[in-house]
Write a protein that holds these residues in place. Structure first.
Motif, short mmCIF file in Angstrom:
data_model
loop_
_atom_site.label_atom_id
_atom_site.label_comp_id
_atom_site.label_asym_id
_atom_site.label_seq_id
_atom_site.Cartn_x
_atom_site.Cartn_y
_atom_site.Cartn_z
N ALA A 191 0.82 -1.21 0.00
CA ALA A 191 0.00 0.00 0.00
C ALA A 191 0.85 1.26 0.00
N ASP A 192 2.09 1.14 0.44
CA ASP A 192 2.98 2.29 0.49
C ASP A 192 4.42 1.79 0.46
N HIS A 193 5.35 2.66 0.09
CA HIS A 193 6.77 2.31 0.03
C HIS A 193 7.02 1.06 -0.81
N ALA A 194 6.25 0.91 -1.87
CA ALA A 194 6.38 -0.30 -2.69
C ALA A 194 7.77 -0.42 -3.30
N MET A 195 8.28 0.67 -3.86
CA MET A 195 9.59 0.62 -4.50
C MET A 195 10.67 0.19 -3.51
N GLU A 196 10.66 0.79 -2.33
CA GLU A 196 11.68 0.47 -1.33
C GLU A 196 11.58 -0.99 -0.88
N GLN A 197 10.37 -1.48 -0.70
CA GLN A 197 10.20 -2.85 -0.24
C GLN A 197 10.58 -3.86 -1.33
#
Length: 204
Positions: A191-197
Protein backbone atom coordinates in the motif's frame (compact mmCIF):
# COMPACT_ATOMS: atom_id res chain seq x y z
CA UNK A 1 -7.99 8.12 -27.81
CA UNK A 2 -8.84 6.68 -24.41
CA UNK A 3 -11.25 8.11 -21.83
CA UNK A 4 -11.27 7.44 -18.08
CA UNK A 5 -13.79 8.88 -15.67
CA UNK A 6 -11.83 9.64 -12.51
CA UNK A 7 -14.60 11.47 -10.62
CA UNK A 8 -18.21 12.45 -11.18
CA UNK A 9 -17.17 15.82 -12.57
CA UNK A 10 -13.79 14.93 -14.05
CA UNK A 11 -12.44 12.81 -16.91
CA UNK A 12 -8.94 12.05 -18.12
CA UNK A 13 -8.35 11.59 -21.84
CA UNK A 14 -5.25 10.06 -23.41
CA UNK A 15 -4.43 11.14 -26.96
CA UNK A 16 -1.57 9.34 -28.62
CA UNK A 17 0.83 11.05 -30.97
CA UNK A 18 -0.48 8.71 -33.67
CA UNK A 19 -3.98 10.14 -33.06
CA UNK A 20 -2.61 13.64 -33.52
CA UNK A 21 -0.73 12.69 -36.66
CA UNK A 22 -3.84 11.16 -38.20
CA UNK A 23 -5.59 14.51 -37.67
CA UNK A 24 -2.69 16.46 -39.16
CA UNK A 25 -1.75 18.02 -35.81
CA UNK A 26 1.91 18.15 -34.84
CA UNK A 27 3.10 18.09 -31.22
CA UNK A 28 3.63 21.84 -30.92
CA UNK A 29 0.37 22.72 -32.65
CA UNK A 30 -1.67 21.16 -29.84
CA UNK A 31 -1.05 24.27 -27.72
CA UNK A 32 -2.46 26.63 -30.35
CA UNK A 33 -6.16 27.29 -30.65
CA UNK A 34 -6.52 26.40 -34.32
CA UNK A 35 -9.53 24.84 -36.01
CA UNK A 36 -8.03 21.33 -36.02
CA UNK A 37 -7.39 21.55 -32.27
CA UNK A 38 -10.93 22.83 -31.66
CA UNK A 39 -12.33 19.95 -33.72
CA UNK A 40 -10.20 17.53 -31.70
CA UNK A 41 -11.53 18.98 -28.45
CA UNK A 42 -15.15 18.50 -29.45
CA UNK A 43 -14.43 15.00 -30.72
CA UNK A 44 -12.97 14.25 -27.29
CA UNK A 45 -16.08 15.58 -25.58
CA UNK A 46 -18.32 13.50 -27.84
CA UNK A 47 -16.24 10.40 -27.08
CA UNK A 48 -16.37 11.16 -23.34
CA UNK A 49 -20.16 11.42 -23.52
CA UNK A 50 -20.56 8.23 -25.57
CA UNK A 51 -18.17 6.11 -23.50
CA UNK A 52 -18.64 7.31 -19.91
CA UNK A 53 -21.69 9.59 -20.02
CA UNK A 54 -19.69 12.76 -19.31
CA UNK A 55 -21.41 15.86 -20.68
CA UNK A 56 -20.38 19.52 -20.46
CA UNK A 57 -23.59 21.51 -20.21
CA UNK A 58 -21.84 24.32 -18.33
CA UNK A 59 -18.46 25.81 -17.42
CA UNK A 60 -15.40 23.58 -17.52
CA UNK A 61 -11.67 23.77 -17.01
CA UNK A 62 -9.27 22.02 -19.38
CA UNK A 63 -5.70 21.16 -18.46
CA UNK A 64 -3.18 19.18 -20.47
CA UNK A 65 0.35 17.87 -20.25
CA UNK A 66 2.53 15.86 -22.57
CA UNK A 67 4.29 12.56 -22.02
CA UNK A 68 7.48 12.02 -24.05
CA UNK A 69 6.35 8.86 -25.84
CA UNK A 70 2.73 8.27 -24.82
CA UNK A 71 1.09 11.41 -26.12
CA UNK A 72 -1.05 14.10 -24.49
CA UNK A 73 -3.10 13.71 -21.31
CA UNK A 74 -6.09 16.05 -21.01
CA UNK A 75 -8.01 16.59 -17.77
CA UNK A 76 -11.52 18.06 -18.18
CA UNK A 77 -13.35 19.20 -15.05
CA UNK A 78 -16.89 20.50 -14.77
CA UNK A 79 -17.08 23.62 -12.58
CA UNK A 80 -20.12 23.81 -10.26
CA UNK A 81 -22.29 26.89 -10.58
CA UNK A 82 -22.24 27.56 -6.86
CA UNK A 83 -19.55 26.75 -4.26
CA UNK A 84 -20.15 23.26 -2.96
CA UNK A 85 -22.72 22.42 -5.64
CA UNK A 86 -22.27 19.49 -7.96
CA UNK A 87 -22.96 19.37 -11.67
CA UNK A 88 -26.34 17.78 -11.11
CA UNK A 89 -27.54 20.28 -8.46
CA UNK A 90 -29.03 22.86 -10.79
CA UNK A 91 -28.58 25.22 -13.68
CA UNK A 92 -25.37 27.11 -14.26
CA UNK A 93 -25.46 30.86 -13.79
CA UNK A 94 -25.43 32.80 -17.03
CA UNK A 95 -22.47 34.96 -16.00
CA UNK A 96 -20.38 31.83 -15.54
CA UNK A 97 -20.65 31.09 -19.21
CA UNK A 98 -17.52 33.23 -19.59
CA UNK A 99 -15.51 30.41 -18.04
CA UNK A 100 -16.67 28.01 -20.71
CA UNK A 101 -14.83 28.77 -23.92
CA UNK A 102 -16.43 27.06 -26.88
CA UNK A 103 -13.27 27.70 -28.90
CA UNK A 104 -11.19 25.95 -26.31
CA UNK A 105 -7.48 25.35 -26.80
CA UNK A 106 -5.25 23.33 -24.55
CA UNK A 107 -2.96 24.96 -22.02
CA UNK A 108 0.25 23.25 -20.91
CA UNK A 109 -0.20 24.41 -17.33
CA UNK A 110 -1.17 21.23 -15.56
CA UNK A 111 1.32 19.02 -13.77
CA UNK A 112 0.37 15.43 -12.95
CA UNK A 113 0.29 14.37 -9.32
CA UNK A 114 0.52 10.65 -10.01
CA UNK A 115 0.62 8.01 -12.71
CA UNK A 116 -0.20 4.31 -12.91
CA UNK A 117 2.09 2.01 -14.88
CA UNK A 118 1.23 -1.61 -15.70
CA UNK A 119 3.88 -4.35 -15.80
CA UNK A 120 3.18 -7.82 -17.12
CA UNK A 121 6.56 -9.13 -16.04
CA UNK A 122 7.80 -8.93 -12.44
CA UNK A 123 11.44 -8.56 -13.51
CA UNK A 124 10.47 -5.53 -15.59
CA UNK A 125 8.85 -4.01 -12.52
CA UNK A 126 12.05 -4.53 -10.51
CA UNK A 127 14.14 -3.00 -13.28
CA UNK A 128 11.88 0.05 -13.34
CA UNK A 129 12.19 0.44 -9.57
CA UNK A 130 15.97 0.44 -9.82
CA UNK A 131 15.95 3.28 -12.35
CA UNK A 132 13.26 5.17 -10.42
CA UNK A 133 14.98 4.94 -7.04
CA UNK A 134 16.75 8.36 -7.14
CA UNK A 135 13.45 10.23 -7.50
CA UNK A 136 11.48 11.45 -4.43
CA UNK A 137 8.30 9.54 -5.14
CA UNK A 138 5.79 7.55 -3.12
CA UNK A 139 4.72 4.25 -4.63
CA UNK A 140 2.10 1.54 -4.16
CA UNK A 141 1.71 -1.82 -5.87
CA UNK A 142 -1.46 -3.70 -6.77
CA UNK A 143 -2.32 -6.69 -8.91
CA UNK A 144 -5.25 -6.14 -11.25
CA UNK A 145 -6.29 -7.22 -14.73
CA UNK A 146 -3.46 -9.73 -14.99
CA UNK A 147 -0.72 -7.16 -14.40
CA UNK A 148 1.29 -5.50 -11.66
CA UNK A 149 -0.14 -2.00 -11.32
CA UNK A 150 2.46 0.43 -9.99
CA UNK A 151 1.16 3.74 -8.63
CA UNK A 152 3.69 6.57 -8.57
CA UNK A 153 2.93 9.77 -6.66
CA UNK A 154 5.05 12.79 -5.97
CA UNK A 155 5.38 16.54 -5.92
CA UNK A 156 7.63 16.71 -8.95
CA UNK A 157 8.31 19.39 -11.51
CA UNK A 158 6.84 18.78 -15.01
CA UNK A 159 10.25 17.92 -16.43
CA UNK A 160 10.81 15.43 -13.62
CA UNK A 161 7.51 13.73 -14.41
CA UNK A 162 8.63 13.42 -18.03
CA UNK A 163 11.90 11.87 -16.87
CA UNK A 164 10.05 9.43 -14.62
CA UNK A 165 7.71 8.45 -17.41
CA UNK A 166 10.60 7.95 -19.84
CA UNK A 167 12.31 5.65 -17.37
CA UNK A 168 9.35 3.44 -16.47
CA UNK A 169 8.01 3.37 -20.05
CA UNK A 170 11.04 1.32 -21.05
CA UNK A 171 9.70 -1.54 -18.94
CA UNK A 172 5.93 -1.04 -18.66
CA UNK A 173 3.05 0.91 -20.18
CA UNK A 174 0.53 3.46 -19.00
CA UNK A 175 -2.22 1.59 -17.23
CA UNK A 176 -5.82 1.61 -18.42
CA UNK A 177 -7.07 1.78 -14.82
CA UNK A 178 -6.92 4.59 -12.30
CA UNK A 179 -5.57 4.52 -8.77
CA UNK A 180 -9.15 4.85 -7.48
CA UNK A 181 -10.15 1.66 -9.26
CA UNK A 182 -7.11 -0.13 -7.84
CA UNK A 183 -7.87 0.99 -4.30
CA UNK A 184 -11.41 -0.32 -4.67
CA UNK A 185 -10.92 -3.52 -6.68
CA UNK A 186 -7.22 -4.30 -6.94
CA UNK A 187 -5.31 -6.81 -4.83
CA UNK A 188 -2.99 -4.82 -2.57
CA UNK A 189 0.62 -5.99 -2.54
CA UNK A 190 2.24 -2.91 -1.00
CA UNK A 191 0.00 0.00 0.00
CA UNK A 192 2.98 2.29 0.49
CA UNK A 193 6.77 2.31 0.03
CA UNK A 194 6.38 -0.30 -2.69
CA UNK A 195 9.59 0.62 -4.50
CA UNK A 196 11.68 0.47 -1.33
CA UNK A 197 10.20 -2.85 -0.24
CA UNK A 198 10.69 -4.42 -3.65
CA UNK A 199 14.31 -3.36 -3.83
CA UNK A 200 14.93 -4.57 -0.29
CA UNK A 201 13.30 -7.97 -0.84
CA UNK A 202 14.69 -8.48 -4.34
CA UNK A 203 18.18 -6.94 -4.45
CA UNK A 204 20.05 -6.94 -7.75
Amino acid sequence: MRVERIARDKVRIFISYDDLEERGIDRDEIWHNGKKVQDLFWDMMETAYMEVGFDIAGPISVEAFTMPTEGVVVIVTRIPSMPGASHDDGEYAEDEEAYFERDHGFSPRSTPTHMVVAFRDFDDLLAACRTLHPYPVHTALYHYDGAYQFVIRGDLRPEQWEEVFSLVAEYGEMSRVTSWVLEEYGKVIFADHAMEQLLQNFPA
